[in-house]
Design a protein around this motif. Structure first.
Motif, PDB file in Angstrom:
ATOM      1  N   ASN A   5       0.808  -1.219   0.000  1.00  0.00           N
ATOM      2  CA  ASN A   5       0.000   0.000   0.000  1.00  0.00           C
ATOM      3  C   ASN A   5       0.839   1.266   0.000  1.00  0.00           C
ATOM      4  N   GLN A   6       1.924   1.273   0.745  1.00  0.00           N
ATOM      5  CA  GLN A   6       2.743   2.478   0.800  1.00  0.00           C
ATOM      6  C   GLN A   6       4.208   2.082   0.850  1.00  0.00           C
ATOM      7  N   LEU A  31       6.878   4.697   2.311  1.00  0.00           N
ATOM      8  CA  LEU A  31       6.810   4.912   3.756  1.00  0.00           C
ATOM      9  C   LEU A  31       7.337   3.701   4.511  1.00  0.00           C
TER      10      LEU A  31
END
Lengths: 227, 54
Positions: A120-121, A124
């Protein structure tokens, strides 16, 4: 085959039936299916209260994306705490002393939290490997250290639960053996040792509950970090 | 240490996951929770005094 203090942790087999099956399946007889009645019996009310309060407390400080994991985390908590507490009864087998089971729970669930983060990220999730404000010279070293600490998490999760429960059961067995051995020779010492045994048993009951909680809490923290 | 004996590792793994997936979530999800009670608002409802239409 050497019989030693660790023999209590061998996965028991009786008439070629592995008894760990019974140890894994029978605890769920203590959890009746909730009825559609508005006012249910004491067991159901207590379980309902526990599940609801635990879910709220675990997920209160997290985003709605983490709430998708609620069923999994609450089931995991119920699983581990039931197996641990039932293992405190004499002559029962605790499946959570088996490294196979704990690693089998820890590695896939940890990997799932990491993969969810990377899917998803990805930026990050990779950024977690370098804490903010690191001096430039330390950057390569710290990335290596953070990667190692990330990769060691599943082992820490699994081994923590195994070691805590194994050590507790081992201590109880040893001190009980000592109490029995002292009873014929020095009954006064036997009394002191039995008081020690009582205190240790209380500690182990607490440890059983705490370790279940810690497992689930850390998993939810790894999830929050990655989602 | 008997926990390191690799013989029962696979089937302990499989059975613990089977129980974890098949039995427990069904029992957990079956617990339902009523809506939490809301606090009463302090404002009193606006009521018009009934004026007879004559």
């Amino acid at each position: 085959m050497m019989v030693n203090s660790f023999s209590q942790f061998e996965s028991p087999v009786f008439l070629t039936i592995p008894l760990i099956l019974l140890a894994l399946i029978l605890p769920w007889a203590f959890y009746p299916s909730p009825s559609p009645r508005w006012l249910s019996n004491r067991t159901l009310t207590l379980q309902n209260w526990f599940i609801g309060r635990f879910a709220k407390q675990l997920l209160a400080s997290s985003t709605p994306k983490v709430h998708l994991w609620a069923t999994l985390l609450v089931s995991l908590m119920l699983y581990i705490i039931s197996l641990n507490l039932l293992g405190m009864l004499p002559y029962t087998f605790t499946p959570t002393t088996q490294l196979s089971m704990n690693m089998g729970l820890a590695v896939p669930l940890w990997l799932a939290t990491v993969l969810v983060g990377f899917r998803n990220q990805p930026t990050l999730s990779l950024a977690h490997l370098l804490p903010e404000g690191t001096p430039t010279l330390l950057v390569p070293v710290l990335i290596i250290i953070e990667t190692i600490s990330l990769l060691i998490r599943p082992f820490a999760l699994g081994v923590r639960l195994t070691a805590n429960l194994t050590a507790g059961h081992l201590l109880i067995q040893l001190i009980a053996t000592a109490t029995l051995a002292f009873m014929s020779i020095m009954p006064a010492i036997a009394t002191l040792t039995s008081i020690l045994l009582l205190l240790l048993t209380l500690l182990e009951i607490a440890v059983a509950m705490i370790q279940a909680y810690v497992f689930v809490l850390l998993l939810s923290l790894y999830l929050q970090e990655n989602s | 240490m008997p926990q390191l004996n690799p013989a029962p590792w696979f089937y302990i793994l499989i059975f613990s996951w089977l129980v974890f997936i098949l039995i427990i979530p069904h029992k957990v999800v079956a617990h339902t929770y009523p809506n939490p009670p809301t606090s009463k608002t302090t404002e009193s409802p606006k009521t018009e005094s009934w004026s007879w239409p004559w």
